[in-house]
Motif scaffolding. Sequence first.
Motif, mmCIF file in Angstrom:
data_model
loop_
_atom_site.group_PDB
_atom_site.id
_atom_site.type_symbol
_atom_site.label_atom_id
_atom_site.label_comp_id
_atom_site.label_asym_id
_atom_site.label_seq_id
_atom_site.Cartn_x
_atom_site.Cartn_y
_atom_site.Cartn_z
ATOM 1 N N ARG A 100 22.383 -27.732 -10.755
ATOM 2 C CA ARG A 100 23.189 -28.113 -9.602
ATOM 3 C C ARG A 100 22.271 -28.547 -8.464
ATOM 4 N NH1 ARG A 100 28.063 -24.240 -7.613
ATOM 5 N NH2 ARG A 100 28.667 -25.431 -5.800
ATOM 6 N N GLY A 101 22.715 -29.466 -7.662
ATOM 7 C CA GLY A 101 21.915 -29.923 -6.539
ATOM 8 C C GLY A 101 22.026 -28.999 -5.337
ATOM 9 N N GLY A 102 21.327 -29.330 -4.304
ATOM 10 C CA GLY A 102 21.427 -28.617 -3.042
ATOM 11 C C GLY A 102 20.814 -27.235 -3.078
ATOM 12 N N PHE A 103 21.204 -26.436 -2.083
ATOM 13 C CA PHE A 103 20.624 -25.112 -1.923
ATOM 14 C C PHE A 103 21.001 -24.161 -3.056
ATOM 15 C CE2 PHE A 103 20.480 -26.077 2.813
ATOM 16 C CZ PHE A 103 19.114 -26.321 2.802
ATOM 17 N N ILE A 104 22.190 -24.328 -3.631
ATOM 18 C CA ILE A 104 22.572 -23.440 -4.740
ATOM 19 C C ILE A 104 21.668 -23.703 -5.943
ATOM 20 C CG2 ILE A 104 24.389 -22.800 -6.373
ATOM 21 C CD1 ILE A 104 26.415 -23.214 -4.096
ATOM 22 N N GLY A 105 21.378 -24.946 -6.223
ATOM 23 C CA GLY A 105 20.445 -25.270 -7.301
ATOM 24 C C GLY A 105 19.054 -24.733 -7.025
ATOM 25 N N GLU A 114 17.909 -20.578 4.538
ATOM 26 C CA GLU A 114 18.780 -21.463 3.770
ATOM 27 C C GLU A 114 19.231 -20.817 2.470
ATOM 28 O OE1 GLU A 114 15.719 -22.542 4.869
ATOM 29 O OE2 GLU A 114 16.323 -23.915 6.451
ATOM 30 N N MET A 115 18.414 -19.943 1.917
ATOM 31 C CA MET A 115 18.786 -19.293 0.659
ATOM 32 C C MET A 115 19.915 -18.283 0.880
ATOM 33 S SD MET A 115 17.173 -20.787 -1.727
ATOM 34 C CE MET A 115 17.488 -22.245 -0.739
ATOM 35 N N PHE A 116 19.966 -17.675 2.056
ATOM 36 C CA PHE A 116 21.078 -16.776 2.362
ATOM 37 C C PHE A 116 22.379 -17.576 2.511
ATOM 38 C CE2 PHE A 116 17.389 -14.309 3.519
ATOM 39 C CZ PHE A 116 17.700 -13.053 3.030
ATOM 40 N N GLU A 117 22.268 -18.760 3.102
ATOM 41 C CA GLU A 117 23.431 -19.647 3.194
ATOM 42 C C GLU A 117 23.872 -20.079 1.797
ATOM 43 O OE1 GLU A 117 22.905 -22.902 5.958
ATOM 44 O OE2 GLU A 117 21.780 -21.601 7.317
ATOM 45 N N ALA A 163 27.536 -19.941 -2.772
ATOM 46 C CA ALA A 163 27.670 -19.610 -4.191
ATOM 47 C C ALA A 163 28.708 -18.514 -4.402
ATOM 48 C CB ALA A 163 26.315 -19.173 -4.751
ATOM 49 N N GLU A 164 28.742 -17.562 -3.499
ATOM 50 C CA GLU A 164 29.714 -16.476 -3.615
ATOM 51 C C GLU A 164 31.142 -17.024 -3.564
ATOM 52 O OE1 GLU A 164 30.758 -12.184 -1.531
ATOM 53 O OE2 GLU A 164 29.334 -13.519 -0.554
ATOM 54 N N MET A 165 31.384 -17.965 -2.664
ATOM 55 C CA MET A 165 32.723 -18.568 -2.576
ATOM 56 C C MET A 165 33.067 -19.302 -3.865
ATOM 57 S SD MET A 165 33.257 -19.812 1.347
ATOM 58 C CE MET A 165 31.695 -20.653 1.549
ATOM 59 N N ASP A 166 32.103 -20.032 -4.420
ATOM 60 C CA ASP A 166 32.342 -20.746 -5.681
ATOM 61 C C ASP A 166 32.584 -19.772 -6.820
ATOM 62 O OD1 ASP A 166 31.951 -23.095 -4.319
ATOM 63 O OD2 ASP A 166 30.082 -23.638 -5.325
ATOM 64 N N TRP A 167 31.775 -18.729 -6.890
ATOM 65 C CA TRP A 167 31.876 -17.738 -7.965
ATOM 66 C C TRP A 167 33.219 -17.022 -7.923
ATOM 67 C CZ3 TRP A 167 31.618 -12.211 -7.483
ATOM 68 C CH2 TRP A 167 31.497 -11.533 -8.715
ATOM 69 N N VAL A 168 33.664 -16.633 -6.729
ATOM 70 C CA VAL A 168 34.950 -15.927 -6.600
ATOM 71 C C VAL A 168 36.097 -16.822 -7.051
ATOM 72 C CG1 VAL A 168 36.567 -14.959 -4.914
ATOM 73 C CG2 VAL A 168 34.173 -14.315 -4.836
ATOM 74 N N SER A 169 36.001 -18.118 -6.776
ATOM 75 C CA SER A 169 37.090 -19.027 -7.151
ATOM 76 C C SER A 169 36.956 -19.521 -8.589
ATOM 77 C CB SER A 169 37.141 -20.212 -6.196
ATOM 78 O OG SER A 169 35.992 -21.018 -6.327
ATOM 79 N N TRP A 170 35.865 -19.205 -9.247
ATOM 80 C CA TRP A 170 35.584 -19.663 -10.599
ATOM 81 C C TRP A 170 36.481 -19.056 -11.600
ATOM 82 C CZ3 TRP A 170 32.804 -16.408 -14.159
ATOM 83 C CH2 TRP A 170 32.459 -17.013 -15.360
#
Length: 82
Positions: free
Chosen positions: A29-34, A67-70, A75-82
């Motif tokens: 994945r791109g961006g900070f999550i990647g 930035e990694m905390f952001e 990622a937490e929001m994505d994971w919860v909605s996954w």
Amino acid sequence: MDSPLDLGGYETGGKSLPFGRWILEQAERGGFIGQLASIAKSDRGFPKDGTPDAVRKRLGDTGADPEMFEAVDDAEMDWVSW
């Protein structure tokens, strides 16, 4: 019906992938999550079966960039909605 996993207050409805392992799967994945996933893969102490809070604690212990905390928040929001 499967019982929810205990992931630090998150009712997952039977999700079988802990947050830490979900992060590790985001390396392409791109961006900070990647970026977070790449860092996690190279960190032998990364909490693979950890909650979002466990990942934040590890980042704090290792002196990660803000930035990694952001990225964990996103990622937490994505994971919860996954």
